[in-house]
Write an enzyme that holds these catalytic residues in place. Sequence first.
Site, PDB file in Angstrom:
ATOM      1  N   CYS A 162       9.897   1.177   3.696  1.00  0.00           N
ATOM      2  CA  CYS A 162      10.865   0.171   4.125  1.00  0.00           C
ATOM      3  C   CYS A 162      12.243   0.757   4.339  1.00  0.00           C
ATOM      4  O   CYS A 162      13.124   0.083   4.881  1.00  0.00           O
ATOM      5  CB  CYS A 162      10.912  -0.982   3.133  1.00  0.00           C
ATOM      6  SG  CYS A 162      11.417  -0.511   1.467  1.00  0.00           S
ATOM      7  N   SER A 181       5.464  -6.824   4.355  1.00  0.00           N
ATOM      8  CA  SER A 181       6.011  -7.197   5.655  1.00  0.00           C
ATOM      9  C   SER A 181       6.757  -8.525   5.565  1.00  0.00           C
ATOM     10  O   SER A 181       6.511  -9.336   4.666  1.00  0.00           O
ATOM     11  CB  SER A 181       4.889  -7.306   6.688  1.00  0.00           C
ATOM     12  OG  SER A 181       4.080  -8.440   6.412  1.00  0.00           O
ATOM     13  N   LYS A 221      -1.305  -7.232  -9.214  1.00  0.00           N
ATOM     14  CA  LYS A 221      -2.324  -7.302  -8.166  1.00  0.00           C
ATOM     15  C   LYS A 221      -2.031  -6.142  -7.217  1.00  0.00           C
ATOM     16  O   LYS A 221      -1.175  -6.227  -6.342  1.00  0.00           O
ATOM     17  CB  LYS A 221      -2.247  -8.639  -7.422  1.00  0.00           C
ATOM     18  CG  LYS A 221      -3.568  -9.089  -6.758  1.00  0.00           C
ATOM     19  CD  LYS A 221      -4.047  -8.184  -5.641  1.00  0.00           C
ATOM     20  CE  LYS A 221      -3.229  -8.316  -4.390  1.00  0.00           C
ATOM     21  NZ  LYS A 221      -3.772  -7.454  -3.276  1.00  0.00           N
ATOM     22  N   PHE A 268       0.805  -1.227   0.000  1.00  0.00           N
ATOM     23  CA  PHE A 268       0.000   0.000   0.000  1.00  0.00           C
ATOM     24  C   PHE A 268       0.833   1.269   0.000  1.00  0.00           C
ATOM     25  O   PHE A 268       0.339   2.331  -0.378  1.00  0.00           O
ATOM     26  CB  PHE A 268      -0.935   0.021   1.222  1.00  0.00           C
ATOM     27  CG  PHE A 268      -0.263   0.350   2.529  1.00  0.00           C
ATOM     28  CD1 PHE A 268       0.005   1.667   2.886  1.00  0.00           C
ATOM     29  CD2 PHE A 268       0.116  -0.652   3.404  1.00  0.00           C
ATOM     30  CE1 PHE A 268       0.642   1.974   4.088  1.00  0.00           C
ATOM     31  CE2 PHE A 268       0.732  -0.360   4.614  1.00  0.00           C
ATOM     32  CZ  PHE A 268       1.004   0.956   4.957  1.00  0.00           C
ATOM     33  N   GLU A 318      -5.241  -3.779  -2.131  1.00  0.00           N
ATOM     34  CA  GLU A 318      -6.667  -3.454  -2.059  1.00  0.00           C
ATOM     35  C   GLU A 318      -6.923  -2.168  -1.279  1.00  0.00           C
ATOM     36  O   GLU A 318      -8.019  -1.599  -1.357  1.00  0.00           O
ATOM     37  CB  GLU A 318      -7.454  -4.616  -1.461  1.00  0.00           C
ATOM     38  CG  GLU A 318      -7.050  -5.044  -0.067  1.00  0.00           C
ATOM     39  CD  GLU A 318      -5.927  -6.057  -0.037  1.00  0.00           C
ATOM     40  OE1 GLU A 318      -5.854  -6.823   0.942  1.00  0.00           O
ATOM     41  OE2 GLU A 318      -5.098  -6.083  -0.974  1.00  0.00           O
ATOM     42  N   GLU A 357       9.277  -3.883  13.755  1.00  0.00           N
ATOM     43  CA  GLU A 357       9.007  -2.872  12.732  1.00  0.00           C
ATOM     44  C   GLU A 357       7.703  -2.157  13.085  1.00  0.00           C
ATOM     45  O   GLU A 357       6.631  -2.760  13.082  1.00  0.00           O
ATOM     46  CB  GLU A 357       8.889  -3.510  11.347  1.00  0.00           C
ATOM     47  CG  GLU A 357       8.671  -2.469  10.257  1.00  0.00           C
ATOM     48  CD  GLU A 357       8.559  -3.074   8.870  1.00  0.00           C
ATOM     49  OE1 GLU A 357       9.030  -2.430   7.911  1.00  0.00           O
ATOM     50  OE2 GLU A 357       7.999  -4.180   8.742  1.00  0.00           O
TER      51      GLU A 357
END
Length: 493
Positions: free
Chosen positions: A285, A230, A177, A153, A180, A386
Amino acid sequence: MSTMPILPNYINGQWCTSTNATEYLDVINPATAEILAQVPLSPASEVNQAVAAAVAAFATWRRTPPTERVQYLFKLKNLLEEDFADLARTITRECGKTLAESQGEMRRAIENVEVACGIPMMMQGTNLEDIAKGIDEMMIRQPLGVAAVICPFNFPGMIPFWFLPYAIATGNTYIVKPSEKVPLTMQKIFHLLDKTGLPKGVINLVNGGKEAVDAILDHPQIKAISFVGSTPVAKYIYSRAAANGKRVQCQGGAKNPLIVLPDADIEMTTRIAADSAFGCAGQRCLAASIAITVADARNSFTEAIAATAKNRVVGNGLDKGVEMGPVIDVRSKTRIEGLIQQGVEEGANLLVDGRKAQISGYEQGNFIRPTILENVNPAGEIARTEIFGPVLSLIHLDSIEDAIALVNSGQYGNMACLFTSSGAAARKFRYEAEAGNIGINIGVAAPMAFFPFSGWKESFFGDLHGQSHHAVEFFTQTKVVVERWPSNWSRQF
């Protein structure tokens, strides 16, 4: 009945409404809580349709000369430039980051398109005449077939372009893909891809959640998969896809440290460290998570970074003067605030508390102000988890040796940075630090498009990263050809 627009898939050169989805998610502006659209969680059957289209297109596309394939990328680069402002605004609306950050994201996306236009050179093989008398040998690169990317995202415009332009330029067909949570940016980019005139089936877009992901991981005709997200999900995707015989590259999580030496320029270091830790609301990241001050750097840096954090302007990323936007959703906000409390319970001093932020006019937004935890226990959970939010943990050590040892003790190895005016210290750090992306007086050591991304330990699973020549290698397989044409016999090795 809802009149909210439902986002379509793009399969075989056509926009098509999901006819089999039974669940839809709202796409929500994280700053305003406005519902922007609804995205279908497409089932496996619609992934299968996209794969069928990609398989059918591959035979012709792989035989299209690379000089012709890159013409579509030249067109795409121009279209992205023309729609640059709208794409950046779309990223900010669905992802929350500031407009300047969204503009920077799209610039990096375009740079990858530009680099991939060099495929006629980058995809070349090697050859050698007379490996034995009258025998020649060559190595050529050929595309794999159908490949796919499962997107995160936090960079809906940039991260797909670490992979997509290289995949199609090397002759593969492709399935995207999108996350969402942020599917709007890729919808607009696919409208531009459609305008390039790419043959039907070369690129496809399927919206969805876990069922769509699992269908991608299990489909026997998908040969390669790229993922960014992740570490737990990266491990899942890598293990399942690899077990199915696929080529896989999975970028995972991070806990990125900055080391500040006493000889660092504190004013510059503070500005850079704040941008690293709080830029994109810490949702990247390569965000700094820990600042390790060494010896006399402690007091001056701590005072300066605390003041900078308190003064950072937080709000809607589309508003002028805003320096940090919201986190992506309520769930993330709750998780981040819980981790801040966990740090306090482990003994950290909450030097700057960004919880319970209220932004005038945006009371429903998912805002957390910059937060600083001081005297964090290096062995504690908060020093190793994290957070993925605008939280910077401060740890003090006595020497650069101790600092490097702490850096190397972590499970992640995405990025590590050093701030110093000493060339010897910089060389020691870059040589010894166990991380894939190293910054020297740099807060976000993000590789340019003509360098591959990196990442070590539990920040990456695979062998080849995104971007540049790594991407070319990932999306091609080598074939060695040994030829004899003279009629006379010669001994081969």
